[in-house]
Write a protein that holds these residues in place. Structure first.
Motif, PDB file in Angstrom:
ATOM      1  N   ALA A 187       0.889  -1.346  -0.140  1.00  0.00           N
ATOM      2  CA  ALA A 187      -0.063   0.090   0.029  1.00  0.00           C
ATOM      3  C   ALA A 187       0.891   1.205   0.038  1.00  0.00           C
ATOM      4  N   THR A 188       0.259   2.573  -0.663  1.00  0.00           N
ATOM      5  CA  THR A 188       1.049   3.548  -0.448  1.00  0.00           C
ATOM      6  C   THR A 188       0.061   4.522   0.259  1.00  0.00           C
ATOM      7  N   VAL A 189       0.848   5.260   1.160  1.00  0.00           N
ATOM      8  CA  VAL A 189       0.145   6.123   2.185  1.00  0.00           C
ATOM      9  C   VAL A 189       0.696   7.448   2.008  1.00  0.00           C
ATOM     10  N   THR A 190      -0.268   8.187   1.686  1.00  0.00           N
ATOM     11  CA  THR A 190      -0.054   9.789   1.290  1.00  0.00           C
ATOM     12  C   THR A 190      -0.627  10.822   2.352  1.00  0.00           C
ATOM     13  N   LEU A 191       0.306  11.405   2.962  1.00  0.00           N
ATOM     14  CA  LEU A 191      -0.010  12.530   3.890  1.00  0.00           C
ATOM     15  C   LEU A 191      -0.054  13.827   3.181  1.00  0.00           C
ATOM     16  N   ASP A 192      -1.197  14.298   2.751  1.00  0.00           N
ATOM     17  CA  ASP A 192      -1.369  15.641   2.140  1.00  0.00           C
ATOM     18  C   ASP A 192      -1.352  16.705   3.182  1.00  0.00           C
ATOM     19  N   LEU A 193      -0.475  17.614   3.276  1.00  0.00           N
ATOM     20  CA  LEU A 193      -0.546  18.683   4.068  1.00  0.00           C
ATOM     21  C   LEU A 193      -0.539  20.091   3.356  1.00  0.00           C
ATOM     22  N   THR A 194      -0.929  20.149   2.170  1.00  0.00           N
ATOM     23  CA  THR A 194      -1.174  21.279   1.619  1.00  0.00           C
ATOM     24  C   THR A 194      -2.495  21.953   1.730  1.00  0.00           C
ATOM     25  N   ARG A 195      -3.250  21.416   2.107  1.00  0.00           N
ATOM     26  CA  ARG A 195      -4.786  21.944   2.547  1.00  0.00           C
ATOM     27  C   ARG A 195      -4.792  22.481   3.754  1.00  0.00           C
ATOM     28  N   SER A 196      -5.787  23.328   4.156  1.00  0.00           N
ATOM     29  CA  SER A 196      -6.135  23.904   5.527  1.00  0.00           C
ATOM     30  C   SER A 196      -6.700  22.659   6.441  1.00  0.00           C
ATOM     31  N   ALA A 197      -7.183  21.546   5.712  1.00  0.00           N
ATOM     32  CA  ALA A 197      -7.560  20.522   6.384  1.00  0.00           C
ATOM     33  C   ALA A 197      -6.861  19.234   6.146  1.00  0.00           C
ATOM     34  N   PRO A 198      -5.515  18.841   6.520  1.00  0.00           N
ATOM     35  CA  PRO A 198      -4.710  17.634   6.032  1.00  0.00           C
ATOM     36  C   PRO A 198      -5.649  16.407   6.077  1.00  0.00           C
TER      37      PRO A 198
END
Length: 439
Positions: free
Chosen positions: A306-317
């Motif tokens: 699996a690939t886990v992507t932590l997206d911190l580019t938005r106001s709500a991660p």
């Protein structure tokens, strides 16, 4: 169980006719900018503020949209309230008819699904658009008991000129929302509407009691269904040597073997016999049963890839998990975003004391860290391991960070996050950061 007092529209001891006249003066003053002779109840004042934001004209508001007959029937068939409609009818229709009122049941969007009661009041409802299929949310018809109760999530009574639209000033309405007793989801609302002269504080109490009775009945229906599913699945589970759950079509657990049962499994929207990655369980095999599903979690060693992507580019991660069986996305709290970022930067793992230092600047918050990670692991089954806390070796972790280092979780004051910002700002490309970033 105790309940908070109901916010009725008519003050104790007030004369209904005089109170209606006063409310009309308040309504007029509010629209013309003059000082009001009395304050509005907070629930009404807040609603009027929303009406101004919607741009609703109190004098020439358009009639509510009315759904086609086929759309109305689909919404009726889909509404969980249909299962308790006979109970609601027995409790309210005769009372409404005798009191020259109508009883209405709306869905969570404010669409009137059913209407019954006084013939004279049904004629009045026809004139103002209070008919089956009509949408009576606040954005459609202004402040009204159905729409406002759906917004605030509690029983509401609206009297005379508390309605924002003038054409509704001849009405008094009392409404109580109905929530799904399993998870609190708003299902719709029950309303009783009549002539302004018939206002009575007890109407709101009656409607509220019927809504609570409907919720209790829905809870009983659900328990009966789970018991039936449990009986059907018992012979199957008795012969199994691996971990397994039996859940209903909404994911509520009926039975489990060789594992601690979770209260609910978040099943994929589109499902079929096969494999799916499920929060709290990881990779699972799904098999249909009459009225539910057999869920068999795979061993964690088989949940890799699996690939886990932590997206911190938005106001709500967010964190997304993608694999051969599809993708699942979960919205993160600020604290959970901090913890996942810190674990992503230390694939070898962190102890509770190390995370306490990195998040709080002191080692005395281990219990808090463990509690937060326990909540995270309920969502990320098979992805986050413990002793030490770390991402599973079998998963690929990506962090999508904003271009400016100062925008990396800008609201966080955690020392570990500040250290990462400083490392990014200074151009430090250590092994941890090189593995971490996917910008």
């Amino acid at each position: 169980m105790s309940f908070p007092p109901l916010d009725t529209a008519l003050p104790a001891g007030a004369d209904a006719r005089e109170h209606a006249l006063m409310l009309r003066r308040v309504h007029e003053a509010s629209l013309t900018g003059r000082p009001a002779p009395a304050p509005l109840r907070p629930v009404i004042e807040d609603s009027w503020g929303r009406m101004r934001g919607f741009g609703i004209d109190p004098d020439s508001a358009p009639p509510p949209r009315v759904a086609r007959v086929d759309e109305l029937q689909r919404n009726r068939d889909a509404s969980p309230i249909a299962a308790v409609l006979p109970l609601i009818r027995r409790s309210l229709v005769s009372v409404a008819d005798e009191a020259d009122h109508i009883m209405l049941v709306a869905d969570s969007a404010g669409q009137v699904l059913w209407r019954e009661g006084s013939h004279r009041m049904r004629s009045v409802g026809d004139r103002v658009g209070l008919v089956e299929g009509a949408y009576w949310n606040e954005g459609s018809t202004g402040t009204n008991a159905i729409g406002t109760a759906l917004v605030v999530g509690r029983p509401v009574q609206v009297y005379s000129a508390e309605h924002f639209v003038r054409s509704l000033h001849t009405l008094t309405c009392a409404c109580a929302p109905i929530h799904d007793p399993r998870d609190g989801r708003l299902l719709g609302a029950i309303d009783v509407t009549g002539p302004v002269s018939t206002i009575h504080p007890a109407t709101l109490a009656l409607v509220s009691a019927v809504a609570q009775l409907a919720e209790a009945h829905l809870q009983g229906i659900h328990h009966t269904h789970l018991e039936r599913l449990r009986s059907v699945a018992a012979p199957l589970l008795a012969g199994m040597s691996e971990r397994a759950l039996v859940v209903d079509d909404a994911g509520w657990t009926a039975a489990a073997v060789h594992m601690e049962p979770v209260r609910r499994v978040l099943l994929p929207t589109q499902r079929d016999t096969g494999t799916a990655w499920l929060p709290a369980l990881g990779e699972c095999a799904l098999e249909p049963l009459p009225g539910g599903w057999l869920v068999r979690p795979r061993p964690e060693r088989e949940s890799g890839g699996a690939t886990v992507t932590l997206d911190l580019t938005r106001s709500a991660p967010t964190v997304a998990v993608a694999g051969a069986s599809g993708e699942w996305t979960h919205r993160l709290t600020p604290r959970h975003a901090e913890l996942l970022l810190l674990l992503a930067g230390h694939r070898e793992g962190r102890t509770g004391a190390q995370l306490s230092q990195a998040v709080f600047g002191a080692g005395g918050h281990v219990v808090t860290v463990r509690a937060e990670l326990s909540r995270l692991r309920r969502h990320l089954g098979g992805i986050i391991e413990s002793r030490p806390y770390r991402f599973s070796e079998e998963v690929l972790v990506r962090v999508v960070a904003p271009p400016a280092p100062t925008d990396l979780l800008p609201g966080s004051v955690a020392p570990g996050v500040r250290d990462l910002r400083e490392a990014l700002r200074s151009g430090d490309r250590s092994v941890a950061l090189r593995d971490l970033l996917a910008t």
